[in-house]
Design an enzyme around this catalytic site. Structure first.
Site, short mmCIF file in Angstrom:
data_model
loop_
_atom_site.label_atom_id
_atom_site.label_comp_id
_atom_site.label_asym_id
_atom_site.label_seq_id
_atom_site.Cartn_x
_atom_site.Cartn_y
_atom_site.Cartn_z
N ASP A 92 -26.41 -5.76 4.58
CA ASP A 92 -27.41 -4.75 4.95
C ASP A 92 -26.75 -3.44 5.38
OD1 ASP A 92 -29.98 -3.83 5.48
OD2 ASP A 92 -30.55 -5.59 6.65
N ASP A 140 -38.35 -3.54 1.70
CA ASP A 140 -38.80 -4.41 2.79
C ASP A 140 -40.29 -4.72 2.66
OD1 ASP A 140 -36.45 -4.89 4.03
OD2 ASP A 140 -36.76 -3.51 5.70
C1 DGJ Z 1 -33.50 -4.78 7.05
C2 DGJ Z 1 -33.67 -5.62 5.82
O1 DGJ Z 1 -34.17 -4.86 4.78
C3 DGJ Z 1 -34.55 -6.81 6.16
O2 DGJ Z 1 -34.81 -7.56 5.00
C4 DGJ Z 1 -33.87 -7.63 7.19
O3 DGJ Z 1 -32.69 -8.19 6.68
C5 DGJ Z 1 -33.58 -6.77 8.41
N1 DGJ Z 1 -32.89 -5.57 8.07
C6 DGJ Z 1 -32.78 -7.53 9.42
O4 DGJ Z 1 -32.45 -6.75 10.49
#
Ligand code: DGJ
Length: 694
Positions: free
Chosen positions: A441, A498
């Site tokens: 991430d 997301d």
């Molecule tokens: C942002 C990501 O896009 C989510 O899917 C998740 O992994 C969160 N971060 C976790 O903090």
């Protein structure tokens, strides 16, 4: 002596030509020219006349337009000497090198002791031309701007399509008319960003998804880019791509642009889309387990967030496995004291409060269910509230007064000490456990753009991949904030967004398919009440939207009713049955007569099989469905077409319609020229059709 060069890949020709020793211009780019075309005549033929109120000759729109030659637009190179003096290079031919698929041309500027090389590579399989620029100097110089080889844009084009977006709203198309002056996109966030996906499509007049001429561009770099699409006062048009300006913060003797990927299509936007999809899947991404099927994912983020409890996770894993999941990904929250997003990034050690016996018990349980195990990291980040920040505050980028992003700072990835630390922590977790997947991430922008940051991130990824070649990596950055061919040289999947909202996803997936194949595009079935949009969507719709790409689940499976679990199990089984060919298929966007329908056709490489996904995002204005034209079929062949999910038609679909009863045999011509008439359906539903050539 004038020089001409020609590149061909069977579907497009690119001709470069130079007057005497000057830098060459791209004098032709488009459909394949006949072999016998005389390039000398072609070069002369495209010369523009001159009239009053202008210079006596048009300055070259070369692969690096030079300010020193009175070029009336943006130059391709802006560089200063070590002491800050602006340099105005004037390049002259030095060398040329041809290979079967490539061409390298080098030019020298003797007065300033600079050398500029342009590289071009063709690829017959994908139809992609890859090109990049390289500048060398005999002493360190300061780079402000270096464009990858500059290409002309077509004249019979009224608009260009570029991309913007936001968190939970990636891949939005902007249609911008051509006018004198320039369209300037610059991403100064230090990562690829939701806001500026580095892609551009230039349709010629009348082009649609399925027909007409289109020119496509993608800049493969994860640190932020600059794009210039400029119409000069004389009407010529140029397209420049490079790193965002002034990203090279140190003087150096060598600089290079990232690869620029370009392609020409005479089959509409889909011709470009297929070239990008194939090139990415078959040439850019390296697959650790190429012979193994892409597993159905389960990711626990939206089920538990930071609240990790071993018995709960075990139960979730069991239920996910029963639904058909084959990989369990443990998301954020397993390390440090990470109970929310305010602390612990960089403390990459298992939280003993949540996992008193380490990760072993959970991983063993997951493996016992027949699933593989993946884990989340956000390596390039640090919370001020962390042990590592207390020990090494200077490892963080940016001043103490900087604005934090999600309570975190970015680490100085140019610092080898930082990279070694991250390598040690991540490799320890990978060595101590059987883990075959990392979700990587990157949740904040950098305090300032700096190319050495991106190179540092790439170096860490390359080192880990070298030592753990069987581990797959997913590129995530608050969803789709780091998607480009540069990061995808080192990763195998992207977390597109997301947003697990099917309506949003359908649109995003449709637009992202202009560049991304199904095999690398993660798509998960989210909760019934979507956490990022507040919408409530039926499981059928959510499941089919996820089945369009690399399928997974992200809801808490304990929330599913028996009926929802049944539907999800069935759709997942369908996906598994078809994934071998679907994940290698070309995704073709369909031209729909009804704006509330978003439809695509996934066409098998053999062209003998296809699946159509026709999603309804809104209520149609007209009451009856308009026929949906297919594409890419053999006109004279017969196809058996079956509505896979005909049982889910609503009560209000009450007329006779043969697709409701079973397969229908129709010719490719009919399917493409008239189109399929589908049964009536509610908004937020998806029809799924399978087609087989007879
Ligand atoms: C942002 C990501 O896009 C989510 O899917 C998740 O992994 C969160 N971060 C976790 O903090």
């Amino acid at each position: 002596m004038n020089r001409q060069y020609r590149l061909d890949d069977g579907r497009q020709t690119l001709v470069l030509a130079a007057h005497r020793d000057r830098l060459p211009e791209v004098v032709y780019w488009g459909a394949s020219l006949p072999e016998g075309e005389d390039l000398g005549i072609l070069h002369a033929a495209q010369m523009l006349d001159v009239t009053g109120g202008m210079l006596d000759e048009h300055p070259d729109l070369s692969i690096c337009p030079e300010a020193s030659r009175t070029f009336p637009g943006q130059p391709g190179l802006i560089v200063r000497d070590n002491d800050g003096t602006p340099l105005l290079p004037k390049f002259c031919f030095a060398s040329e090198e041809h290979t079967e698929t490539g061409l390298t041309l080098c030019y020298e500027d003797a007065a300033n002791a600079l050398t500029l090389c342009a590289h071009f590579e063709t690829d017959r399989h994908s139809g992609m031309i890859t090109c990049w620029s390289e500048l060398t100097a005999t002493r360190p110089v300061h780079l402000h701007w270096l464009a990858a080889p500059v290409l002309p844009a077509p004249q019979l084009s009224d608009e260009m399509i570029d991309f913007s977006g936001r968190w939970c709203g990636e891949f939005q198309l902007n249609r911008v008319p051509w006018t004198p002056g320039m369209r300037y996109r610059e991403n100064r966030t230090g990562r690829t960003g939701h806001e500026h996906f580095p892609g551009l499509l230039i349709p010629c007049r009348g082009a649609t998804n399925t027909q007409g001429e289109v020119f496509g561009f993608h800049y493969g770099w994860s640190g932020g880019h600059r794009m210039i699409a400029e119409e000069l006062p004389d009407g010529r048009r140029q397209v420049q791509w490079g790193h965002a300006a002034r990203m090279e913060t140190q003087a150096a003797e060598r600089f290079a642009s990232a690869p620029l990927y370009v392609t020409y299509s005479d089959r509409g936007l889909n011709g470009c889309a297929v070239a990008f999809q194939r090139h990415l899947r078959d040439r850019i991404v390296t697959w650790p387990k190429s012979s193994t099927a892409r597993p159905v994912h389960y990711n626990c983020w939206e089920a538990v967030y930071f609240d990790h409890k071993l018995p709960v996770l075990k139960e979730i894993a069991e239920r996910a496995s029963a639904l058909g999941a084959e990989r369990f990904v443990l998301d954020d929250g397993w390390f440090g004291q990470r109970d929310d997003d305010t602390s612990s990034l960089s403390d990459w050690e298992v939280d003993p409060r949540k996992y008193p016996d380490g990760l072993g018990p959970l991983i063993d349980h997951v493996h016992g269910l027949g699933m593989s195990f993946g884990i989340w990291f956000e390596p390039e980040m640090i919370n001020p509230e962390s042990n590592i920040h207390k020990a090494h505050p200077h490892w963080a980028l940016g001043g103490e007064d900087q604005v934090l992003g999600r309570h975190q700072k970015a680490l100085d990835m140019a610092n080898p000490e930082v990279r070694d630390f991250l390598y040690d922590r991540i490799s320890k977790i990978l060595r101590d456990h059987e883990i075959d997947y990392i979700k990587w991430d990157h949740n904040r922008v950098l305090p300032a753009p700096d190319a050495s940051q991106t190179r540092g991130s790439y170096a860490l990824l390359d080192r880990l991949r070298g030592d753990f070649p069987k581990v797959e990596i997913e590129s995530c950055a608050s969803g789709g904030g780091r998607i480009d061919f540069g990061i995808l040289k080192r990763t195998q999947r992207v977390w597109l967004s997301d947003s697990n909202d099917g309506v949003e996803r359908l649109r995003m997936q449709h637009n992202a398919a202009l560049f991304l194949p199904a095999a690398i595009t993660g798509s998960h079935v989210g909760p019934r009440h979507c956490h990022t949009s507040g919408r409530t969507l039926d499981i059928r719709f959510r499941a089919w939207v996820a089945a369009q790409r690399h399928m997974g689940f992200e809801m808490d499976p304990r929330e599913l009713s028996d009926e929802e679990a049944r539907v999800l199990t069935e759709v997942t089984a369908w996906w598994k049955h078809h994934r071998a060919w679907m994940l290698k298929a070309d995704i073709l966007r369909l031209d729909t007569a009804d704006p509330s329908v978003t439809a695509e056709q996934q066409l098998c490489q053999t062209k003998n099989k296809f699946v159509v996904f026709a999603g309804t995002t809104d209520t149609s204005r007209q009451i009856s469905p308009r026929p949906l034209r297919l594409t890419g079929l053999a006109p004279d062949a017969m196809y058996s077409v079956e509505l896979v999910n005909r049982d889910s038609r609503p009560f209000w679909s009450r007329g006779p319609q043969p697709l409701k009863d079973g397969p229908v045999t129709l010719s490719g011509r009919y399917l493409m020229a008239h189109g399929l008439t589908l049964p009536w359906n509610f908004p937020h539903t998806m029809w799924v059709l399978e087609g087989d050539r007879l």
